[in-house]
Scaffold this motif. Sequence first.
Motif, mmCIF file in Angstrom:
data_model
loop_
_atom_site.group_PDB
_atom_site.id
_atom_site.type_symbol
_atom_site.label_atom_id
_atom_site.label_comp_id
_atom_site.label_asym_id
_atom_site.label_seq_id
_atom_site.Cartn_x
_atom_site.Cartn_y
_atom_site.Cartn_z
ATOM 1 N N GLU A 44 -91.366 -46.491 -16.430
ATOM 2 C CA GLU A 44 -90.081 -47.166 -16.493
ATOM 3 C C GLU A 44 -90.039 -48.116 -17.689
ATOM 4 O O GLU A 44 -91.065 -48.544 -18.211
ATOM 5 C CB GLU A 44 -89.852 -47.963 -15.202
ATOM 6 N N ARG A 45 -88.831 -48.446 -18.089
ATOM 7 C CA ARG A 45 -88.666 -49.439 -19.144
ATOM 8 C C ARG A 45 -89.246 -50.774 -18.688
ATOM 9 O O ARG A 45 -89.077 -51.171 -17.538
ATOM 10 C CB ARG A 45 -87.179 -49.599 -19.444
ATOM 11 N N GLU A 46 -89.931 -51.463 -19.582
ATOM 12 C CA GLU A 46 -90.530 -52.745 -19.226
ATOM 13 C C GLU A 46 -90.261 -53.792 -20.304
ATOM 14 O O GLU A 46 -90.110 -53.486 -21.477
ATOM 15 C CB GLU A 46 -92.041 -52.616 -18.995
ATOM 16 N N PHE A 47 -90.228 -55.008 -19.834
ATOM 17 C CA PHE A 47 -90.059 -56.160 -20.713
ATOM 18 C C PHE A 47 -91.292 -56.326 -21.593
ATOM 19 O O PHE A 47 -92.416 -56.149 -21.134
ATOM 20 C CB PHE A 47 -89.855 -57.401 -19.843
ATOM 21 N N VAL A 48 -91.080 -56.678 -22.851
ATOM 22 C CA VAL A 48 -92.180 -56.956 -23.767
ATOM 23 C C VAL A 48 -92.155 -58.405 -24.242
ATOM 24 O O VAL A 48 -93.157 -59.116 -24.157
ATOM 25 C CB VAL A 48 -92.137 -56.003 -24.981
ATOM 26 N N ALA A 49 -91.002 -58.847 -24.757
ATOM 27 C CA ALA A 49 -90.918 -60.200 -25.291
ATOM 28 C C ALA A 49 -89.465 -60.650 -25.317
ATOM 29 O O ALA A 49 -88.558 -59.816 -25.391
ATOM 30 C CB ALA A 49 -91.506 -60.270 -26.704
ATOM 31 N N ALA A 50 -89.258 -61.951 -25.248
ATOM 32 C CA ALA A 50 -87.911 -62.510 -25.294
ATOM 33 C C ALA A 50 -87.908 -63.801 -26.081
ATOM 34 O O ALA A 50 -88.930 -64.501 -26.155
ATOM 35 C CB ALA A 50 -87.388 -62.751 -23.881
ATOM 36 N N ILE A 51 -86.750 -64.119 -26.639
ATOM 37 C CA ILE A 51 -86.608 -65.342 -27.430
ATOM 38 C C ILE A 51 -85.214 -65.905 -27.212
ATOM 39 O O ILE A 51 -84.246 -65.151 -27.082
ATOM 40 C CB ILE A 51 -86.880 -65.044 -28.922
ATOM 41 N N ASN A 52 -85.124 -67.223 -27.146
ATOM 42 C CA ASN A 52 -83.800 -67.817 -26.941
ATOM 43 C C ASN A 52 -83.034 -67.865 -28.258
ATOM 44 O O ASN A 52 -83.546 -67.477 -29.318
ATOM 45 C CB ASN A 52 -83.925 -69.193 -26.295
ATOM 46 N N ARG A 53 -81.799 -68.308 -28.183
ATOM 47 C CA ARG A 53 -80.935 -68.205 -29.365
ATOM 48 C C ARG A 53 -81.401 -69.089 -30.509
ATOM 49 O O ARG A 53 -81.146 -68.789 -31.664
ATOM 50 C CB ARG A 53 -79.487 -68.533 -28.988
ATOM 51 N N GLY A 55 -84.588 -69.772 -31.089
ATOM 52 C CA GLY A 55 -85.888 -69.311 -31.556
ATOM 53 C C GLY A 55 -87.031 -70.238 -31.210
ATOM 54 O O GLY A 55 -88.141 -70.064 -31.728
ATOM 55 N N ASP A 56 -86.812 -71.207 -30.341
ATOM 56 C CA ASP A 56 -87.864 -72.171 -30.030
ATOM 57 C C ASP A 56 -88.436 -72.007 -28.635
ATOM 58 O O ASP A 56 -89.238 -72.843 -28.189
ATOM 59 C CB ASP A 56 -87.360 -73.605 -30.217
ATOM 60 N N SER A 57 -88.062 -70.932 -27.972
ATOM 61 C CA SER A 57 -88.625 -70.651 -26.657
ATOM 62 C C SER A 57 -88.819 -69.145 -26.529
ATOM 63 O O SER A 57 -87.894 -68.373 -26.810
ATOM 64 C CB SER A 57 -87.694 -71.161 -25.555
ATOM 65 N N THR A 58 -90.018 -68.727 -26.130
ATOM 66 C CA THR A 58 -90.346 -67.310 -26.056
ATOM 67 C C THR A 58 -91.118 -66.999 -24.783
ATOM 68 O O THR A 58 -91.656 -67.903 -24.130
ATOM 69 C CB THR A 58 -91.194 -66.876 -27.270
ATOM 70 N N ASP A 59 -91.191 -65.727 -24.463
ATOM 71 C CA ASP A 59 -91.977 -65.275 -23.327
ATOM 72 C C ASP A 59 -92.479 -63.872 -23.625
ATOM 73 O O ASP A 59 -91.858 -63.145 -24.431
ATOM 74 C CB ASP A 59 -91.134 -65.286 -22.052
ATOM 75 N N TYR A 60 -93.592 -63.488 -22.995
ATOM 76 C CA TYR A 60 -94.216 -62.212 -23.282
ATOM 77 C C TYR A 60 -94.735 -61.540 -22.022
ATOM 78 O O TYR A 60 -95.130 -62.207 -21.041
ATOM 79 C CB TYR A 60 -95.411 -62.403 -24.228
ATOM 80 N N LEU A 61 -94.782 -60.224 -22.080
ATOM 81 C CA LEU A 61 -95.518 -59.444 -21.092
ATOM 82 C C LEU A 61 -96.983 -59.859 -21.184
ATOM 83 O O LEU A 61 -97.512 -60.042 -22.288
ATOM 84 C CB LEU A 61 -95.353 -57.963 -21.424
ATOM 85 N N ASN A 62 -97.632 -60.007 -20.040
ATOM 86 C CA ASN A 62 -99.011 -60.498 -20.064
ATOM 87 C C ASN A 62 -99.920 -59.655 -20.945
ATOM 88 O O ASN A 62 -100.776 -60.189 -21.659
ATOM 89 C CB ASN A 62 -99.573 -60.539 -18.644
ATOM 90 N N THR A 69 -95.923 -61.054 -31.373
ATOM 91 C CA THR A 69 -95.154 -62.273 -31.603
ATOM 92 C C THR A 69 -93.703 -61.915 -31.874
ATOM 93 O O THR A 69 -93.415 -61.117 -32.773
ATOM 94 C CB THR A 69 -95.707 -63.056 -32.807
ATOM 95 N N ILE A 70 -92.819 -62.515 -31.102
ATOM 96 C CA ILE A 70 -91.387 -62.335 -31.333
ATOM 97 C C ILE A 70 -90.882 -63.510 -32.157
ATOM 98 O O ILE A 70 -91.306 -64.658 -31.959
ATOM 99 C CB ILE A 70 -90.611 -62.212 -30.001
ATOM 100 N N SER A 71 -89.993 -63.228 -33.086
ATOM 101 C CA SER A 71 -89.396 -64.283 -33.904
ATOM 102 C C SER A 71 -87.997 -63.842 -34.308
ATOM 103 O O SER A 71 -87.621 -62.692 -34.112
ATOM 104 C CB SER A 71 -90.256 -64.564 -35.141
ATOM 105 N N ARG A 72 -87.237 -64.753 -34.862
ATOM 106 C CA ARG A 72 -85.891 -64.415 -35.305
ATOM 107 C C ARG A 72 -85.527 -65.220 -36.535
ATOM 108 O O ARG A 72 -86.071 -66.310 -36.773
ATOM 109 C CB ARG A 72 -84.884 -64.662 -34.184
ATOM 110 N N ASP A 73 -84.610 -64.669 -37.294
ATOM 111 C CA ASP A 73 -84.055 -65.343 -38.461
ATOM 112 C C ASP A 73 -82.548 -65.262 -38.311
ATOM 113 O O ASP A 73 -81.936 -64.226 -38.612
ATOM 114 C CB ASP A 73 -84.531 -64.671 -39.750
ATOM 115 N N ASN A 74 -81.946 -66.331 -37.829
ATOM 116 C CA ASN A 74 -80.508 -66.298 -37.573
ATOM 117 C C ASN A 74 -79.691 -66.181 -38.855
ATOM 118 O O ASN A 74 -78.579 -65.656 -38.834
ATOM 119 C CB ASN A 74 -80.088 -67.532 -36.777
ATOM 120 N N ALA A 75 -80.236 -66.632 -39.950
ATOM 121 C CA ALA A 75 -79.524 -66.507 -41.224
ATOM 122 C C ALA A 75 -79.443 -65.051 -41.673
ATOM 123 O O ALA A 75 -78.517 -64.667 -42.397
ATOM 124 C CB ALA A 75 -80.213 -67.342 -42.297
#
Length: 126
Positions: A44-53, A55-62, A69-75
């Motif tokens: 089944e599809r599974e969660f890997v990583a998430a980041i808030n809008r 970019g200062d809060s993240t979570d990961y599959l164990n 590492t998840i990251s974002r560049d809003n620009a």
Amino acid sequence: QVQLVESGGGPAQAGGSLRLSCAASGRTFNRYAMGWFRRCPGKEREFVAAINRRGDSTDYLNSVKGRFTISRDNAKNAVYLQMNSLKPEDTAVYYCAGRERYSDEYYTDPEKYSYWGQGTQVTVSS
């Protein structure tokens, strides 16, 4: 509405690295919580990583903590997934997902996301 396009997948050797990118259309990307999910063969599809809008809060599959590492560049309207120390069990189609959210939450539940990319294949060989 936002459109998401993943890139950066491909073959890799165990122990190697890949960097996935997800490009988002639209002018309000900084309002979106973003996540990466994967569907491994026969699973089944599974969660890997998430980041808030912001970019200062993240979570990961164990099983990927310390390797991905998840990251974002809003620009640049983009979110990334840096994958190191890859293992054959990381082989999957990887999807990015987004949900417009004015709070600083992130989500690990795929049902919370409104928008999905088409996916990019990652194949790790031993």
